[in-house]
Scaffold this motif. Structure first.
Motif, mmCIF file in Angstrom:
data_model
loop_
_atom_site.group_PDB
_atom_site.id
_atom_site.type_symbol
_atom_site.label_atom_id
_atom_site.label_comp_id
_atom_site.label_asym_id
_atom_site.label_seq_id
_atom_site.Cartn_x
_atom_site.Cartn_y
_atom_site.Cartn_z
ATOM 1 N N PRO A 193 0.803 -1.219 0.000
ATOM 2 C CA PRO A 193 0.000 0.000 0.000
ATOM 3 C C PRO A 193 0.841 1.277 0.000
ATOM 4 C CG PRO A 193 -0.063 -1.052 2.145
ATOM 5 C CD PRO A 193 0.673 -1.976 1.226
ATOM 6 N N PHE A 194 2.051 1.230 0.496
ATOM 7 C CA PHE A 194 2.910 2.414 0.567
ATOM 8 C C PHE A 194 4.030 2.359 -0.461
ATOM 9 C CE2 PHE A 194 4.183 -0.816 3.576
ATOM 10 C CZ PHE A 194 5.503 -1.021 3.251
ATOM 11 N N GLY A 195 3.923 1.498 -1.450
ATOM 12 C CA GLY A 195 4.973 1.331 -2.452
ATOM 13 C C GLY A 195 5.165 2.542 -3.338
ATOM 14 N N ASP A 196 4.091 3.301 -3.600
ATOM 15 C CA ASP A 196 4.215 4.489 -4.466
ATOM 16 C C ASP A 196 5.015 5.597 -3.792
ATOM 17 O OD1 ASP A 196 2.797 3.265 -6.456
ATOM 18 O OD2 ASP A 196 0.862 4.075 -5.798
ATOM 19 N N THR A 197 4.822 5.760 -2.500
ATOM 20 C CA THR A 197 5.543 6.832 -1.804
ATOM 21 C C THR A 197 7.015 6.502 -1.631
ATOM 22 O OG1 THR A 197 4.935 5.896 0.343
ATOM 23 C CG2 THR A 197 3.482 7.589 -0.569
ATOM 24 N N LEU A 198 7.338 5.226 -1.503
ATOM 25 C CA LEU A 198 8.739 4.828 -1.322
ATOM 26 C C LEU A 198 9.433 4.468 -2.633
ATOM 27 C CD1 LEU A 198 8.373 2.577 1.848
ATOM 28 C CD2 LEU A 198 9.174 4.925 1.724
ATOM 29 N N ASN A 199 8.685 4.485 -3.743
ATOM 30 C CA ASN A 199 9.214 4.121 -5.061
ATOM 31 C C ASN A 199 9.863 2.737 -5.059
ATOM 32 O OD1 ASN A 199 8.358 6.500 -6.279
ATOM 33 N ND2 ASN A 199 10.217 7.568 -5.670
ATOM 34 N N LEU A 200 9.149 1.761 -4.536
ATOM 35 C CA LEU A 200 9.632 0.380 -4.538
ATOM 36 C C LEU A 200 9.166 -0.297 -5.819
ATOM 37 C CD1 LEU A 200 8.853 -0.564 -0.843
ATOM 38 C CD2 LEU A 200 11.048 0.070 -1.822
ATOM 39 N N ASP A 201 10.113 -0.575 -6.698
ATOM 40 C CA ASP A 201 9.782 -1.160 -7.988
ATOM 41 C C ASP A 201 10.369 -2.556 -8.093
ATOM 42 O OD1 ASP A 201 8.535 1.212 -8.744
ATOM 43 O OD2 ASP A 201 10.424 2.054 -9.490
ATOM 44 N N ALA A 202 9.627 -3.431 -8.750
ATOM 45 C CA ALA A 202 10.107 -4.788 -8.979
ATOM 46 C C ALA A 202 11.044 -4.828 -10.185
ATOM 47 C CB ALA A 202 8.933 -5.740 -9.187
ATOM 48 N N ALA A 203 10.717 -4.049 -11.226
ATOM 49 C CA ALA A 203 11.547 -4.078 -12.434
ATOM 50 C C ALA A 203 11.276 -2.851 -13.293
ATOM 51 C CB ALA A 203 11.258 -5.330 -13.243
ATOM 52 N N ASN A 204 12.259 -2.509 -14.092
ATOM 53 C CA ASN A 204 12.125 -1.500 -15.144
ATOM 54 C C ASN A 204 12.264 -2.237 -16.463
ATOM 55 O OD1 ASN A 204 11.887 0.732 -13.405
ATOM 56 N ND2 ASN A 204 14.094 0.751 -13.119
ATOM 57 N N LEU A 205 11.183 -2.264 -17.235
ATOM 58 C CA LEU A 205 11.160 -3.044 -18.471
ATOM 59 C C LEU A 205 11.185 -2.113 -19.670
ATOM 60 C CD1 LEU A 205 8.334 -5.488 -17.389
ATOM 61 C CD2 LEU A 205 10.786 -5.869 -17.275
ATOM 62 N N SER A 206 11.742 -2.610 -20.756
ATOM 63 C CA SER A 206 11.829 -1.830 -21.976
ATOM 64 C C SER A 206 11.750 -2.760 -23.176
ATOM 65 C CB SER A 206 13.150 -1.051 -22.011
ATOM 66 O OG SER A 206 13.278 -0.361 -23.229
ATOM 67 N N ALA A 207 11.071 -2.296 -24.233
ATOM 68 C CA ALA A 207 10.993 -3.079 -25.471
ATOM 69 C C ALA A 207 10.940 -2.113 -26.637
ATOM 70 C CB ALA A 207 9.767 -3.979 -25.480
ATOM 71 N N SER A 208 11.514 -2.537 -27.755
ATOM 72 C CA SER A 208 11.519 -1.721 -28.970
ATOM 73 C C SER A 208 10.988 -2.542 -30.130
ATOM 74 C CB SER A 208 12.940 -1.260 -29.303
ATOM 75 O OG SER A 208 13.422 -0.422 -28.289
ATOM 76 N N ALA A 209 10.355 -1.855 -31.049
ATOM 77 C CA ALA A 209 9.877 -2.496 -32.277
ATOM 78 C C ALA A 209 10.135 -1.535 -33.437
ATOM 79 C CB ALA A 209 8.391 -2.822 -32.178
ATOM 80 N N THR A 210 10.538 -2.087 -34.556
ATOM 81 C CA THR A 210 10.848 -1.279 -35.733
ATOM 82 C C THR A 210 9.948 -1.707 -36.887
ATOM 83 O OG1 THR A 210 13.139 -1.069 -35.024
ATOM 84 C CG2 THR A 210 12.673 -0.595 -37.337
ATOM 85 N N GLN A 211 9.403 -0.717 -37.575
ATOM 86 C CA GLN A 211 8.594 -0.954 -38.772
ATOM 87 C C GLN A 211 9.163 -0.109 -39.902
ATOM 88 O OE1 GLN A 211 5.706 -2.854 -39.487
ATOM 89 N NE2 GLN A 211 6.201 -3.878 -37.556
ATOM 90 N N ILE A 212 9.095 -0.637 -41.095
ATOM 91 C CA ILE A 212 9.529 0.086 -42.294
ATOM 92 C C ILE A 212 8.286 0.674 -42.953
ATOM 93 C CG2 ILE A 212 10.717 -0.095 -44.521
ATOM 94 C CD1 ILE A 212 12.515 -0.687 -42.110
ATOM 95 N N VAL A 213 8.371 1.952 -43.292
ATOM 96 C CA VAL A 213 7.238 2.609 -43.967
ATOM 97 C C VAL A 213 7.168 2.054 -45.381
ATOM 98 C CG1 VAL A 213 6.277 4.812 -44.719
ATOM 99 C CG2 VAL A 213 7.533 4.675 -42.575
ATOM 100 N N GLY A 214 5.988 1.604 -45.741
ATOM 101 C CA GLY A 214 5.808 0.986 -47.055
ATOM 102 C C GLY A 214 5.813 1.980 -48.200
ATOM 103 N N ARG A 215 6.106 1.493 -49.383
ATOM 104 C CA ARG A 215 6.138 2.335 -50.564
ATOM 105 C C ARG A 215 4.718 2.707 -51.004
ATOM 106 N NH1 ARG A 215 8.899 0.042 -55.802
ATOM 107 N NH2 ARG A 215 9.485 -1.441 -54.220
#
Length: 172
Positions: A148-170
């Motif tokens: 319940p107090f995790g937001d005030t103490l900034n207790l995080d389990a993980a920092n996740l990141s993902a990237s995706a690339t798309q090519i603009v079609g002709r």
């Protein structure tokens, strides 16, 4: 000549009873504590140890589940945002649509928008020119569950990141 009884099981059992149930001689004390004083303590010990061991294990499993769900969310959000970006008519609409799509995908997985960050990068000046590569990166902070107090103490389990690339079609 040695004669053995025919029924070996009953002979062994009777001999065991003679040895075990033999009364103590006067002046001797038993080295075995009396059983009556420990009656019911196994149940108490089992409950105490199971609570001490099982609660952290269950919390660990729930936390790993939250992290796994977050990783699915960022991968899906990045992929969908990149696909939506390349389908737009101009770069400003594309950026807004990609951000909305990523936040909607994260919300579908149960993650709030306040914990997410969406970034769009192009390999050219004109992001929607034919053949341009558009990369969308989604970052998400997964909090520790059930605090319940995790937001005030900034207790995080993980920092996740993902990237995706798309090519603009002709052809659009």
């Amino acid at each position: 000549m040695l004669r053995l009884p025919v029924d070996f099981g009953s002979a062994a059992t009777s001999r065991f009873r003679e040895v075990v149930w033999r009364p103590l001689a006067e002046g001797q004390e038993s080295s075995v504590p009396p059983c009556a004083s420990e009656r019911g303590s196994a149940v108490v010990e089992f409950i105490l140890l199971s609570l001490l061991l099982m609660v952290p294990v269950v919390y660990f499993i729930v936390t790993i589940g939250q992290i796994q769900g977050g990783s699915f969310a960022v991968v899906g959000a990045a992929d969908q945002a990149a696909k939506v970006y390349v389908m737009q008519e101009d770069a400003s609409q594309g950026r807004a649509a990609a951000e909305r799509t990523a936040l909607l995908t994260l919300a579908d997985y149960g993650h709030p928008a306040e914990r997410a960050f969406v970034d769009v990068v192009c390999d050219r000046g004109d992001c929607l020119a034919a053949g341009a590569a558009v990369t969308v990166t989604v970052k998400l902070t997964v909090p520790l569950p059930m605090l319940p107090f995790g937001d005030t103490l900034n207790l995080d389990a993980a920092n996740l990141s993902a990237s995706a690339t798309q090519i603009v079609g002709r052809f659009r």
